[in-house]
Scaffold this motif. Sequence first.
Motif, PDB file in Angstrom:
ATOM      1  N   GLU A  80       0.809  -1.224   0.000  1.00  0.00           N
ATOM      2  CA  GLU A  80       0.000   0.000   0.000  1.00  0.00           C
ATOM      3  C   GLU A  80       0.837   1.267   0.000  1.00  0.00           C
ATOM      4  O   GLU A  80       0.338   2.336  -0.308  1.00  0.00           O
ATOM      5  N   ILE A  81       2.099   1.189   0.353  1.00  0.00           N
ATOM      6  CA  ILE A  81       2.889   2.421   0.465  1.00  0.00           C
ATOM      7  C   ILE A  81       4.199   2.304  -0.312  1.00  0.00           C
ATOM      8  O   ILE A  81       4.562   1.231  -0.790  1.00  0.00           O
ATOM      9  N   SER A 260       0.016   2.946  19.445  1.00  0.00           N
ATOM     10  CA  SER A 260      -0.533   1.589  19.405  1.00  0.00           C
ATOM     11  C   SER A 260      -1.085   1.224  18.025  1.00  0.00           C
ATOM     12  O   SER A 260      -1.132   0.055  17.663  1.00  0.00           O
ATOM     13  N   ASN A 261      -1.483   2.216  17.263  1.00  0.00           N
ATOM     14  CA  ASN A 261      -2.044   1.950  15.934  1.00  0.00           C
ATOM     15  C   ASN A 261      -0.907   1.774  14.923  1.00  0.00           C
ATOM     16  O   ASN A 261      -0.324   2.751  14.455  1.00  0.00           O
ATOM     17  N   ALA A 262      -0.609   0.513  14.610  1.00  0.00           N
ATOM     18  CA  ALA A 262       0.526   0.228  13.727  1.00  0.00           C
ATOM     19  C   ALA A 262       0.349   0.804  12.327  1.00  0.00           C
ATOM     20  O   ALA A 262       1.319   0.996  11.600  1.00  0.00           O
ATOM     21  N   GLU A 263      -0.896   1.086  11.961  1.00  0.00           N
ATOM     22  CA  GLU A 263      -1.148   1.681  10.642  1.00  0.00           C
ATOM     23  C   GLU A 263      -0.446   3.032  10.510  1.00  0.00           C
ATOM     24  O   GLU A 263      -0.103   3.467   9.415  1.00  0.00           O
ATOM     25  N   LYS A 328      -6.794   9.636   4.447  1.00  0.00           N
ATOM     26  CA  LYS A 328      -6.642   8.790   3.258  1.00  0.00           C
ATOM     27  C   LYS A 328      -5.770   9.439   2.193  1.00  0.00           C
ATOM     28  O   LYS A 328      -5.207   8.749   1.335  1.00  0.00           O
ATOM     29  N   THR A 329      -5.716  10.762   2.196  1.00  0.00           N
ATOM     30  CA  THR A 329      -4.868  11.416   1.192  1.00  0.00           C
ATOM     31  C   THR A 329      -3.403  11.459   1.625  1.00  0.00           C
ATOM     32  O   THR A 329      -2.542  11.839   0.852  1.00  0.00           O
ATOM     33  N   LYS A 330      -3.132  11.083   2.872  1.00  0.00           N
ATOM     34  CA  LYS A 330      -1.740  11.062   3.345  1.00  0.00           C
ATOM     35  C   LYS A 330      -0.995   9.892   2.713  1.00  0.00           C
ATOM     36  O   LYS A 330      -1.557   8.803   2.558  1.00  0.00           O
ATOM     37  N   LYS A 331       0.236  10.136   2.358  1.00  0.00           N
ATOM     38  CA  LYS A 331       1.068   9.066   1.805  1.00  0.00           C
ATOM     39  C   LYS A 331       2.308   8.909   2.685  1.00  0.00           C
ATOM     40  O   LYS A 331       2.963   9.906   2.984  1.00  0.00           O
ATOM     41  N   ALA A 332       2.583   7.672   3.067  1.00  0.00           N
ATOM     42  CA  ALA A 332       3.819   7.434   3.823  1.00  0.00           C
ATOM     43  C   ALA A 332       4.995   7.491   2.854  1.00  0.00           C
ATOM     44  O   ALA A 332       4.895   6.999   1.730  1.00  0.00           O
ATOM     45  N   PHE A 333       6.060   8.109   3.244  1.00  0.00           N
ATOM     46  CA  PHE A 333       7.253   8.256   2.398  1.00  0.00           C
ATOM     47  C   PHE A 333       6.876   8.834   1.030  1.00  0.00           C
ATOM     48  O   PHE A 333       7.318   8.354  -0.008  1.00  0.00           O
ATOM     49  N   SER A 334       6.049   9.849   1.071  1.00  0.00           N
ATOM     50  CA  SER A 334       5.613  10.470  -0.179  1.00  0.00           C
ATOM     51  C   SER A 334       6.813  11.108  -0.892  1.00  0.00           C
ATOM     52  O   SER A 334       7.631  11.785  -0.284  1.00  0.00           O
TER      53      SER A 334
END
Lengths: 430, 321
Positions: A80-81, A260-263, A328-334
């Motif tokens: 997903e990322i 705690s939220n690993a997401e 939802k519009t956030k991207k990890a390592f964008s």
Amino acid sequence: MARWFVWVAMISSVAVITLVVYFSIPVPHLMVKRPSSEKLTKIILLSVNEVQQLWTKGDYRREIDFEKSHCPEMGKMPAEINREYLRCNPHFLQCYFTEQFQKLNGEKSSSKFKIAISKTEKWEVEVSAQEDAIAVWSTKKRVYRTVARSLDQGEFVTPYGIAMEIYIAEISFSYRFILENLCHQTYLPEQKYDYGQTLDQLKKKMSKDLYENITKQTQVETPRIWDNRGRFFTIDKFLVTQQDYNEFLWFQGKENQIQSNAEKWPFPVTNLTQVEMKDFCHFRGKRPLTAALYDANVFFRKPNSENQFELISRNQLFPQSPKGLNDKTKKAFSMDYASWMGTFQWKDHYFEAVENAWDPTFNLSTFSLLLPADHPWNHIAYRTGWNGKSGEGSKMNSANSIWGMIESIPLNPSKVEIAFRCYQEFGEFF
Amino acid sequence: MKIIFPTFLFLFFLIFSCDKHFKQDVVIDDILMGSYEFQLINLPSDVNKNAIYSSEFQKKPEEVLLRFKSLSLTDKKMKTIYGCLISQLKEGRFYLTWHVSDLLDSCQISDKSISTLADLSGHELTLESEVIGGISVSKLKLSYRKSVKGEIKNFSLNYYLLNWKQAEIKEGRLLPARQREIFHSPFFKSSIEGVQFTASFMGKNASKEIPSLVIKNLPVSHYPDLVKCAEWDDQCAPVMDDKCHLCQQGYSQVMHGKCGLHGIRFCGTVDCGGKNKPPCHLGRSHIENEDFMGCSELSEEWLCHPGLILDCSAKPFPLCH
């Protein structure tokens, strides 16, 4: 004659017992003949190189089926990322070498791999999992240990990295090495750089009324030219993630504060105080990014011209209005907003905190997706002031509607998240 | 019964003396594998640039040829191992001895001799590079002659230095041949970038700990509470040994304005521009200008925050008041 026979028998018995006792002592390196120095060097080099490739390139062979793999300590999976997430990520190595990844060929990832040192000679090498388990990540023993100047002793200790061990069962030989964390930082070339925007530059971007209002204020940093000759800086390519910060919390014994939220782990950590940001960077052997280094990244001095900003945007269609933004519009390592240096996330869902010794009241970059594109604060390297606190105590300097009085307004962390990155300065090199 | 005990001892001696020789070789290979600093002693100036030592140059009965440091990694700690190679000339014969220690002065009497290569006539120590499995590695090559069944034969031993991709000799030190390239970090370039190789054998068995060599930063960034790691005086002469490479988070330099590029260096960050703090400076280009006259209240190169005045005459360096 009989007496001699007894003596010989006794001596022989002692000899046999001695030999049996000696060889029954489990001293592996004495029991198996070690290969020649040349051969062993080759085995070590190629084995370490194999692990280093996974460390610096992640799943570079594209062999892992992330849809079918489940490794809780990775948080969000790279299906997903951005795959940048896998590079220099110790959790990736942990999952890989403890058989927690499903490969596309149907096999499980393994702690063992084979090294060919010639066309006919192969050696099996194993990555040892011998470090104590860390309960907040997994109950499995760790294949690595974090090493850092802030934790360890010795002059040759890397600012931050991991120590690992390979084991070659055939010769009962193990070897330890350290992998430095170099993936997500880049070197700032030695040259002159611009700091702060000139009023002329602002004039080009703003309406006449707005520009006139701004010029009545003194709240604009003094533009300067500086240089880093003889100084060696590396800049973090991405904002500090929650996963990075979780490890710091663990070393501080603050396990109960780990997100705690690993997401959320691959995303930037926000809602920290300025002191907490500084402490984290120090843990990594770094310092919080300065305003001058921020500008060095986002401005690009074109030859024979004025200083001009250049942000290499790969996604101009990304929503420019804060109304369109959500988790939802956030991207990890964008990598959508890159600088000329190959650093990223200069325009994202966050304001970015900086240290600013030259103009201390300008320590928060507001250039972001949080503001409408035409907002007067939404210009590259525009900064305002932040009181360095988190949560309800967090305030920043704001202006009223006509850019008149500067006032301090509380920040709502759910709407305005403040992220940060670090830089590293090294001594002079020969 | 009297003969049993001596026999027992003899057998043990026989077995463990073989073992000792074996372990000696293992140790020195491994220790040099994790070496990260070499200092060459009495480097002959008239030999080719890669020759570190040749027995022809030995003038004294005992000479230290080189000193080195290696990184070892124990179960929980890192430590530095110090070593040296000594050449001894006894009755016309050469003996080379590797010494290692976990103490700073490694060639002192407290050292353990871990390997002695006896009677090596015509020995020469050279620095070479070799490509192993596509990876460039530096190595120390010890060449020597030895009589085998009445015939003199040439032999060599290779000691691989994995923490150097390419090494070169400069001013008596073995240094990584580093090319500074744009977008490349200035990190130590080992055989494999970003990997620190260790002296694994010693690391697994070492138990003794050494004092910390890292200068821990105090949680302050204000003079005079900072840890000084290097200093030059007004005549640009060093006042103390430069220890800044030991700083945990790098160092900051405060220029006193009298010695161009140099001044006083402190571990960690030094706040600048504030009240009673040194002024911020804008880099070397400003200072290296031909008209640079040192600190000047009129200069824009030295910054104090608004409302503060630059005092160039303050000691030990300019301050903002």
